[in-house]
Scaffold this motif. Structure first.
Motif, short mmCIF file in Angstrom:
data_model
loop_
_atom_site.label_atom_id
_atom_site.label_comp_id
_atom_site.label_asym_id
_atom_site.label_seq_id
_atom_site.Cartn_x
_atom_site.Cartn_y
_atom_site.Cartn_z
N ALA A 53 11.18 -0.71 -5.20
CA ALA A 53 11.06 -0.91 -6.11
C ALA A 53 10.20 0.52 -6.32
CB ALA A 53 10.61 -1.51 -7.32
N ALA A 54 9.34 0.58 -5.75
CA ALA A 54 8.47 2.72 -6.07
C ALA A 54 9.99 3.57 -5.41
CB ALA A 54 7.34 2.81 -4.35
N PHE A 55 10.67 3.45 -4.08
CA PHE A 55 11.34 4.20 -3.87
C PHE A 55 12.43 4.55 -5.02
CE2 PHE A 55 11.59 3.24 0.69
CZ PHE A 55 10.52 3.32 1.46
N VAL A 109 -5.83 9.71 -1.86
CA VAL A 109 -4.74 8.99 -3.16
C VAL A 109 -5.14 8.05 -3.25
CG1 VAL A 109 -1.91 10.08 -2.65
CG2 VAL A 109 -2.94 11.39 -1.00
N LEU A 110 -4.91 7.09 -2.79
CA LEU A 110 -4.82 6.01 -4.08
C LEU A 110 -6.58 5.60 -4.81
CD1 LEU A 110 -4.20 3.33 -0.51
CD2 LEU A 110 -2.65 3.92 -2.30
N ALA A 111 -7.67 7.08 -4.18
CA ALA A 111 -8.07 6.33 -5.34
C ALA A 111 -8.29 7.37 -6.59
CB ALA A 111 -9.22 6.81 -3.87
N LEU A 113 1.72 9.71 -5.53
CA LEU A 113 2.09 10.88 -5.17
C LEU A 113 3.50 11.35 -5.94
CD1 LEU A 113 3.00 10.48 -0.97
CD2 LEU A 113 0.83 12.01 -2.55
N THR A 114 4.17 10.40 -6.98
CA THR A 114 5.50 10.90 -7.67
C THR A 114 4.82 11.45 -8.87
OG1 THR A 114 6.68 9.28 -6.86
CG2 THR A 114 7.41 10.24 -8.21
N GLU A 115 3.79 10.06 -9.40
CA GLU A 115 2.69 10.59 -10.27
C GLU A 115 2.29 11.91 -10.97
OE1 GLU A 115 0.14 7.91 -11.03
OE2 GLU A 115 1.78 6.52 -11.47
N THR A 145 0.53 -0.57 -0.10
CA THR A 145 0.21 0.17 -0.35
C THR A 145 0.72 1.49 -0.18
OG1 THR A 145 -1.89 -1.09 1.18
CG2 THR A 145 -1.94 1.09 1.25
N TYR A 146 1.67 1.47 0.90
CA TYR A 146 2.48 2.27 1.05
C TYR A 146 3.16 2.36 -0.16
CZ TYR A 146 2.73 1.64 6.39
OH TYR A 146 2.03 1.48 6.94
N ALA A 147 3.68 1.42 -0.99
CA ALA A 147 4.63 1.61 -2.43
C ALA A 147 3.94 2.09 -3.68
CB ALA A 147 4.93 0.04 -3.18
N GLU A 148 2.14 1.81 -3.32
CA GLU A 148 1.28 1.83 -4.24
C GLU A 148 1.13 4.02 -4.09
OE1 GLU A 148 -2.11 2.94 -6.90
OE2 GLU A 148 -0.13 1.15 -6.77
N LEU A 149 0.84 4.43 -2.37
CA LEU A 149 0.66 5.95 -2.73
C LEU A 149 2.23 6.19 -2.69
CD1 LEU A 149 -0.38 7.22 -0.67
CD2 LEU A 149 0.99 7.33 1.30
#
Length: 571
Positions: free
Chosen positions: A272-274, A430-432, A246-248, A238-242
């Motif tokens: 990978a998200a980092f 944010v996730l939605a 935010l990056t996008e 979930t943190y990775a998706e968040l």
């Protein structure tokens, strides 16, 4: 201050009037003593001046010589019987206004008889008189002064000796009081009774309320709901998706008020998200709260892919005021070449304010940090206090007694500004994808958990309020970005301030002698209130923190000491 009017006939007693005038002024320099040849300006209407002085006087001294009763006008009419006679008019005016009169008989003049006086002046005959003779002039004058001032020359001499003793005592007492108070400040005696803590807390709280801090830092907040299970297997996914969302949206940097001590199945996904965020120009930082083998404790793969790690200890309390560590020293693991190397680490708030930097040094002389930027630049950041840790704070094992921390006093912005719709977003929104990208684009985004264990009580305005830890980091970043770093008063200014306060207390102890208790308490209350206002103003506008409790304690000690001296030597 009493006002004395001297009535006399120039033709018969001008010499005595001058002597009485001069001696009274010497005996009571604070009194307003009037004699016509001294007190009527050139060009003024003398009768108007005399009338005004009689109206305002407390005492009239009437000098009565040998011809005072019998002196006549050129036409043979006795002056006292002439309604226009100045002496008659002066005394009659004073009697009419019920002023205190002291008849003084000069050179064996007999007491006045009622039948010898005009009806208007007849009360003079019933008044107790004094006498002044050439042979006993000094003793007679002392008696007059005693009747007029309430004390004779001996008492006046004793009072003058007491005044000189007070002046001598100031020379040693004021420096001694100052030195004693500095020692008490150094050992923190008043801290044992929380007096300094309370005054510091509410000075900052009132300063932030009366002079509200604008939230100028380019930050936004993402709230993780308190119902979210941070220990669930899917939490890191979930943190990775968040982070991806935010990056996008164009976040400038992302600060996770989270620690990752233990490995989980989704660590590679989060790593990978980092890395993806870094490729897009968004630095991601997360926290540590412990050291492991004298290094920040964190999952290795996450630590290597993140932009950096920051200390996430909110700080220790100073009453309800938070002192947040923004950097810390720590002892690295021993090596063959450098067996005892001391290094420094940033706090998460410092990374949010300065970006991807490392702490070069903590400078106790200048109370500042030296930071090293990635491009080789050196940055200076002021701090409030550099403190050596004596006991490990609760919930922050990284700060052990082997470390040193750089602290700032948090300047709180209005809570409504932190939780405004254009500043704070819920994680689920944010996730939605249900959020305004302008809230994120180019900003530093602080992600934190809104749960009871993350609530902290702080002082703002006239009472305490609750804030979440990640909201305090937003205030810490704002404090650093706006350079509103509160610093205690330096040693030398503190010495001069305490000398001034000691002098003020001594002056009050002398000047308030004999005043009613309610008046003394009122003066003290007003002074303390004004000093508290001054301390609040200096915090708000000059970022200067006074040791208010110790300063007011100094004022009280000096006042009580010199009140005792005054009672002993002047009463």
């Amino acid at each position: 201050m009493k006002k004395v009017f001297i009535s006399y006939r120039r033709k018969e007693s001008s010499g005595y009037s001058r002597l009485v005038y001069d001696r009274l002024r010497a005996a009571q320099p604070d009194w307003d003593i009037f004699m016509d040849v001294e007190g009527i300006p050139v060009g003024e209407n003398w009768r108007n001046v005399l009338g005004a002085r009689i109206d305002s006087s407390d005492i009239m001294i009437v000098l009565i010589g040998r011809e005072w009763l019998t002196m006549t006008e050129p036409n043979g009419v006795r002056r006292l019987d002439n309604p226009d006679d100045v002496t008659r008019w002066e005394i009659a005016s004073a009697l009419e206004k019920k002023k205190k009169l002291i008849p003084v008989l000069l050179e064996d003049v007999p007491p006045l008889a009622k039948e010898e006086l005009p009806a208007l002046l007849s009360p003079l005959a019933g008044m107790q008189t004094l006498s002044i003779r050439h042979e006993t002039f000094n003793a007679d004058l002392e008696n007059l002064i005693a009747r007029t001032t309430g004390r004779g020359l001996r008492e006046k001499l004793r009072w003058e000796q007491g005044r000189r003793a007070l002046e001598r005592s100031k020379r040693w007492s004021i420096p001694a009081i100052t030195l004693l108070m500095l020692v008490i400040l150094w050992v923190g005696l008043l801290d044992l009774f929380t007096l300094e803590t309370r005054t510091t807390t509410w000075s900052l709280a009132l300063a932030d309320m009366l002079f509200p801090a604008r939230l100028e830092a380019n930050v936004s907040l993402v709230a993780i709901p308190g119902t979210f299970n941070t220990h669930a297997p899917s939490a890191r996914a979930t943190y990775a998706e968040l982070i991806s969302r935010l990056t996008e949206a164009g976040a400038g940097a992302i600060l996770l008020d989270l620690v990752f001590h233990e490995s989980r199945d989704q660590d590679e996904t989060l790593s990978a998200a980092f890395e993806a965020a870094a490729d897009a120009g968004t630095s991601v930082f997360f926290g540590f709260a412990e050291l492991e083998e004298r290094k920040p404790r964190a999952v290795k793969i996450l630590a290597e892919s993140a932009g950096g790690l920051g200390l996430v200890c909110v700080g220790r309390r100073l009453g309800y005021t938070m002192m947040m560590p923004i950097a810390m020293n720590y002892r690295e693991a021993e090596s063959r070449n450098e067996p005892d190397r001391i290094s420094s680490l940033p706090g998460i708030a410092l990374l949010g304010a300065a970006g991807r930097v490392s702490v070069d040094s903590l400078n106790p002389e200048s109370n500042s940090l030296t930071l090293a930027a990635g491009d080789g630049r050196k940055l200076q950041y002021p701090i409030s206090l550099l403190e050596r840790i004596h006991a490990t704070p609760k919930g922050c094992k990284a700060m052990n007694p082997d470390t040193q921390s750089a602290l700032i006093l948090l300047r709180l912005s209005p809570l409504a500004a932190l939780r405004a719709y254009d500043r704070r977003i819920d994680m689920n929104a944010v996730l939605a994808g249900q959020f305004d990208g302008n809230i994120i684009r180019g900003r530093t985004v602080i992600v934190g958990l809104e749960a009871p264990e993350e609530e902290f009580t702080v002082a703002y305005g006239l009472g305490p309020e609750q804030r979440y830890g990640y909201e305090l980091y937003a205030d810490a970043i704002n404090t650093l970005v706006t350079n509103r770093i509160v610093r205690p008063l330096g040693v030398y200014p503190q010495v001069f301030l305490m000398l001034a306060i000691s002098s003020l207390g001594a002056w009050l102890g002398i000047k308030l002698l004999g005043r009613p208790a309610y008046f003394r308490r009122l003066v003290f209350a007003v002074l303390m209130f004004l000093y508290l206002l001054l301390s609040v103003y200096l915090v708000a506008e000059e970022n200067l923190l006074l040791h208010t409790a110790y300063d007011l304690f100094t004022l009280t000690v000096a006042y009580l000491l010199f009140r005792r001296f005054s009672t002993k030597w002047l009463v």
